[in-house]
Design a protein around this motif. Structure first.
Motif, mmCIF file in Angstrom:
data_model
loop_
_atom_site.group_PDB
_atom_site.id
_atom_site.type_symbol
_atom_site.label_atom_id
_atom_site.label_comp_id
_atom_site.label_asym_id
_atom_site.label_seq_id
_atom_site.Cartn_x
_atom_site.Cartn_y
_atom_site.Cartn_z
ATOM 1 N N CYS A 1 0.835 -1.206 0.000
ATOM 2 C CA CYS A 1 0.000 0.000 0.000
ATOM 3 C C CYS A 1 0.867 1.252 0.000
ATOM 4 O O CYS A 1 0.619 2.192 -0.766
ATOM 5 N N LEU A 2 1.881 1.289 0.837
ATOM 6 C CA LEU A 2 2.760 2.452 0.914
ATOM 7 C C LEU A 2 3.479 2.696 -0.417
ATOM 8 O O LEU A 2 3.566 3.833 -0.898
ATOM 9 N N LEU A 3 4.009 1.618 -1.009
ATOM 10 C CA LEU A 3 4.727 1.765 -2.286
ATOM 11 C C LEU A 3 3.783 2.190 -3.391
ATOM 12 O O LEU A 3 4.143 3.001 -4.258
ATOM 13 N N ALA A 4 2.558 1.648 -3.392
ATOM 14 C CA ALA A 4 1.590 2.014 -4.416
ATOM 15 C C ALA A 4 1.181 3.480 -4.296
ATOM 16 O O ALA A 4 1.123 4.209 -5.295
ATOM 17 N N VAL A 5 0.891 3.921 -3.085
ATOM 18 C CA VAL A 5 0.499 5.320 -2.877
ATOM 19 C C VAL A 5 1.645 6.258 -3.238
ATOM 20 O O VAL A 5 1.444 7.292 -3.890
ATOM 21 N N GLN A 6 2.864 5.894 -2.834
ATOM 22 C CA GLN A 6 4.022 6.739 -3.170
ATOM 23 C C GLN A 6 4.200 6.853 -4.676
ATOM 24 O O GLN A 6 4.376 7.948 -5.225
ATOM 25 N N SER A 7 4.162 5.722 -5.376
ATOM 26 C CA SER A 7 4.354 5.753 -6.834
ATOM 27 C C SER A 7 3.218 6.490 -7.517
ATOM 28 O O SER A 7 3.426 7.188 -8.513
ATOM 29 N N ALA A 8 1.993 6.363 -6.990
ATOM 30 C CA ALA A 8 0.852 7.048 -7.581
ATOM 31 C C ALA A 8 0.968 8.555 -7.432
ATOM 32 O O ALA A 8 0.738 9.324 -8.379
ATOM 33 N N LEU A 9 1.348 9.003 -6.235
ATOM 34 C CA LEU A 9 1.414 10.438 -5.981
ATOM 35 C C LEU A 9 2.516 11.121 -6.782
ATOM 36 O O LEU A 9 2.324 12.229 -7.306
ATOM 37 N N VAL A 10 3.685 10.492 -6.898
ATOM 38 C CA VAL A 10 4.755 11.143 -7.664
ATOM 39 C C VAL A 10 4.403 11.198 -9.149
ATOM 40 O O VAL A 10 4.811 12.127 -9.852
ATOM 41 N N LEU A 11 3.631 10.218 -9.631
ATOM 42 C CA LEU A 11 3.221 10.250 -11.033
ATOM 43 C C LEU A 11 2.121 11.273 -11.288
ATOM 44 O O LEU A 11 1.821 11.590 -12.435
ATOM 45 N N VAL A 12 1.533 11.781 -10.224
ATOM 46 C CA VAL A 12 0.557 12.861 -10.351
ATOM 47 C C VAL A 12 1.236 14.218 -10.231
ATOM 48 O O VAL A 12 1.014 15.118 -11.044
ATOM 49 N N PHE A 13 2.108 14.380 -9.230
ATOM 50 C CA PHE A 13 2.656 15.704 -8.919
ATOM 51 C C PHE A 13 4.039 15.962 -9.514
ATOM 52 O O PHE A 13 4.444 17.126 -9.620
ATOM 53 N N ASP A 14 4.785 14.930 -9.891
ATOM 54 C CA ASP A 14 6.132 15.127 -10.444
ATOM 55 C C ASP A 14 6.449 13.993 -11.417
ATOM 56 O O ASP A 14 7.377 13.215 -11.207
ATOM 57 N N ALA B 1 -6.783 7.360 -12.301
ATOM 58 C CA ALA B 1 -7.543 8.070 -13.332
ATOM 59 C C ALA B 1 -6.735 9.234 -13.900
ATOM 60 O O ALA B 1 -6.681 9.444 -15.121
ATOM 61 N N PHE B 2 -6.071 9.995 -13.016
ATOM 62 C CA PHE B 2 -5.270 11.125 -13.486
ATOM 63 C C PHE B 2 -4.106 10.649 -14.350
ATOM 64 O O PHE B 2 -3.805 11.255 -15.385
ATOM 65 N N ILE B 3 -3.426 9.592 -13.911
ATOM 66 C CA ILE B 3 -2.262 9.089 -14.649
ATOM 67 C C ILE B 3 -2.648 8.690 -16.064
ATOM 68 O O ILE B 3 -1.944 9.003 -17.031
ATOM 69 N N VAL B 4 -3.770 7.995 -16.215
ATOM 70 C CA VAL B 4 -4.204 7.567 -17.551
ATOM 71 C C VAL B 4 -4.470 8.776 -18.440
ATOM 72 O O VAL B 4 -4.047 8.820 -19.598
ATOM 73 N N VAL B 5 -5.166 9.784 -17.906
ATOM 74 C CA VAL B 5 -5.475 10.979 -18.696
ATOM 75 C C VAL B 5 -4.197 11.750 -19.026
ATOM 76 O O VAL B 5 -3.991 12.189 -20.162
ATOM 77 N N ASN B 6 -3.322 11.895 -18.042
ATOM 78 C CA ASN B 6 -2.103 12.686 -18.232
ATOM 79 C C ASN B 6 -1.122 12.018 -19.193
ATOM 80 O O ASN B 6 -0.484 12.689 -20.003
ATOM 81 N N GLU B 7 -1.005 10.704 -19.096
ATOM 82 C CA GLU B 7 -0.016 9.992 -19.911
ATOM 83 C C GLU B 7 -0.589 9.558 -21.261
ATOM 84 O O GLU B 7 0.188 9.179 -22.146
#
Length: 538
Positions: free
Chosen positions: A442-455, A503-509
């Motif tokens: 969970c921690l690794l997933a949330v970390q990877s998700a957030l950096v792919l949104v904000f940076d 959802a954001f990652i799919v739209v952004n990428e």
């Protein structure tokens, strides 16, 4: 679970893992070599930094012997090298190049520091006069306008100053858009040097269209500078790193793009400088994994990544990855069998579904080799190494623990049962380990998700290890049947974050980026397993 059935299912799983890796590692045919027999590349970018050496450290000094060893190797593949600076020991390059019969496009690094610029200019002029038989051109500045470190007028003044003091052609190098933005610079140079990097375009260009893009941009720039030679000062493709829309870094795509671009250059009669000779690990500080993998040769072994005209594999070590996958699949079956036997000693055993174990074994067996390969590529610095180690732990530990849980007929505990005070904490060692592994995931997933949104620009997609964890966790959750009771708050919050980020990652990428789609699917699978958790579940 009968032994014979388990053995048969393991054999089937092992065959599936090997076939999957055979398909992934199959060499891909390349077009005929764009180089005639005995022909060398026109020019290649050269930076001399090995391993942990970096130009970002002003104390760095490259030994002359190191430069000479590199140029001795490069002389077998190119007639010319392009450099970017004359400090940190690079002023030895012209002397070494003369020894090995190489021409040099001598680069002077311009920045926002006038004193450093003055050293580059004076030393560059001195070298151009000392080695007129070696230095083919002087490249005054590299992407200084792109970085915003110098004004166009100041750059033009420096170019004219250098032109007046050397008898070699003088140019400036930058991405093609900046040449179109500052057309007046054309009068200050002898020829125009443009960078066309399809991967890094604002609208990334897939590998199969890279050569057409390079040729099209060159024609466009040539139309704006009639009478000026247009040289492509940088073009190439990375062999590893994250996708950008449909632009996929890989060994196959690197080889394909360079074959296509050089063939197109020969057909349309223009000159190309390939970036670059060797992988430069230090660039990963600035550009992530992809920045360190543009070389024709790798950094560690100094060996060629491909041979012109010969097939290329994206996973050349696939037999070892397949073997590791088969070993993990065997351990998954063994974990389930052992846990079932231990449980039978204290209570009547519940027969586990062998196909659930088979899916965990197959997915883990295929993905563990991929996870290990990506971990080696993406581990950089202590933080990156720690993250890669955690992802590998997740990829290996999740299927093993979940298979054992199936064999022992136990369920996933909720986070509050794992992190509670000792008297309230889950006591079963298997369930405690299982809960800790899910928290790590969970921690690794949330970390990877957030950096792919904000940076996101330089961040890698951890699709393989997250999927290796998501599948067994999801199977284990659904095996427990419909959830009862109130939702677990921590798991619910994490699930909401993962769904929103996916959802954001799919739209952004964009949908062209299969790495982003896969990564997001893994996030959604983990979110689904989390949202089924119930508070205080025991």
């Amino acid at each position: 679970m009968p032994v014979r059935k388990s053995v048969n299912l393991f054999i089937l799983t092992a065959v599936g893992v090997v076939l999957a890796w055979w398909w992934l590692g199959a060499p891909v045919s390349m077009p005929p070599s764009p180089l005639a027999a005995g022909q060398k590349l026109h020019c290649v970018s050269y930076a001399p930094f090995h391993g942990t050496q970096t130009p970002l450290d002003p104390a760095t000094r490259i030994p002359p012997a190191q430069i000479e060893a590199d140029l001795a190797q490069l002389a077998g593949m190119t007639d010319c090298i392009r450099t970017y600076s004359v400090h940190l020991g690079l002023d030895h390059v012209p002397q070494a190049a003369r020894k090995y019969g190489l021409g040099v496009m001598l680069g002077l690094w311009l920045s926002s520091h006038p004193d450093r610029n003055e050293f580059q200019i004076s030393r560059g002029i001195e070298l151009a006069r000392q080695f007129p038989d070696v230095i083919r051109a002087v490249v005054v500045g590299n992407e200084a306008l792109l970085r915003g470190e110098i004004s166009p007028s100041a750059l033009a003044e420096i170019l004219r100053r250098v032109r007046a003091q050397v008898d070699r052609p003088v140019t400036y190098a930058d991405v093609w858009e900046f040449w179109l933005r500052y057309r007046d610079l054309g009068s200050a140079v002898d020829f125009v040097t443009i960078h066309i990097l399809p991967y890094w375009e604002d609208d990334p260009i897939p590998a199969e269209r890279a050569a057409d893009h390079v040729a099209s941009i060159r024609r466009r720039v040539a139309a704006e500078f009639p009478g000026k030679e247009i040289m492509i000062g940088e073009t190439g493709w990375p062999s590893a790193g994250r996708m950008r829309e449909g632009a996929l870094p890989s060994p196959v795509n690197q080889a394909r793009v360079l074959h296509d671009v050089l063939a197109r250059a020969k057909r349309d009669d223009f000159q190309v400088n390939v970036i670059e000779a060797y992988d430069q690990p230090w660039k990963r500080y600035l550009e992530g994994t992809v920045g360190g993998h543009w070389g024709l040769l790798d950094d560690a072994k100094r060996s060629a990544k491909f041979r012109w005209g010969e097939p290329v594999s994206n996973h050349p070590h696939w037999p070892w990855q397949a073997l590791a996958g088969v070993a993990l699949a065997g351990l998954v079956f063994a974990a389930a069998w052992r846990a079932q036997r231990l449980r039978a000693a204290v209570s009547p055993p519940a027969e586990p579904n062998p196909y659930t174990i088979g899916v965990m074994a197959f997915s883990g067996g295929v993905l563990v080799g991929w996870s290990f390969e990506n971990a080696l590529l993406e581990s950089f610095g202590s933080g990156g190494q720690l993250r890669s180690a955690a992802l590998l732990t997740l990829a290996i530990g999740s299927p093993l623990l979940c298979a054992a849980a199936v064999g022992a007929n136990v369920s996933l505990p909720s986070f509050d049962r794992v992190l509670a005070a000792p008297r309230d904490r889950v006591r079963d060692p298997l369930r405690l380990a299982l809960g800790l592994m899910q928290i790590l995931g969970c921690l690794l997933a949330v970390q990877s998700a957030l950096v792919l949104v904000f940076d996101p620009r330089y961040r890698d997609f951890a699709y393989a290890p997250l999927t290796a964890a998501a599948i067994p966790f999801l199977l284990l959750r659904f095996r427990a049947g419909p959830p009862n009771g109130s939702r677990a708050p921590a798991e619910t919050v994490a699930a909401v974050v993962l769904v929103a980020c996916a959802a954001f990652i799919v739209v952004n990428e964009t949908f062209a980026n299969w790495q982003a789609l896969w990564h997001s699917a893994a996030l959604l699978a983990l979110a689904l397993s989390l949202v089924r958790a119930r508070a205080g579940q025991d």
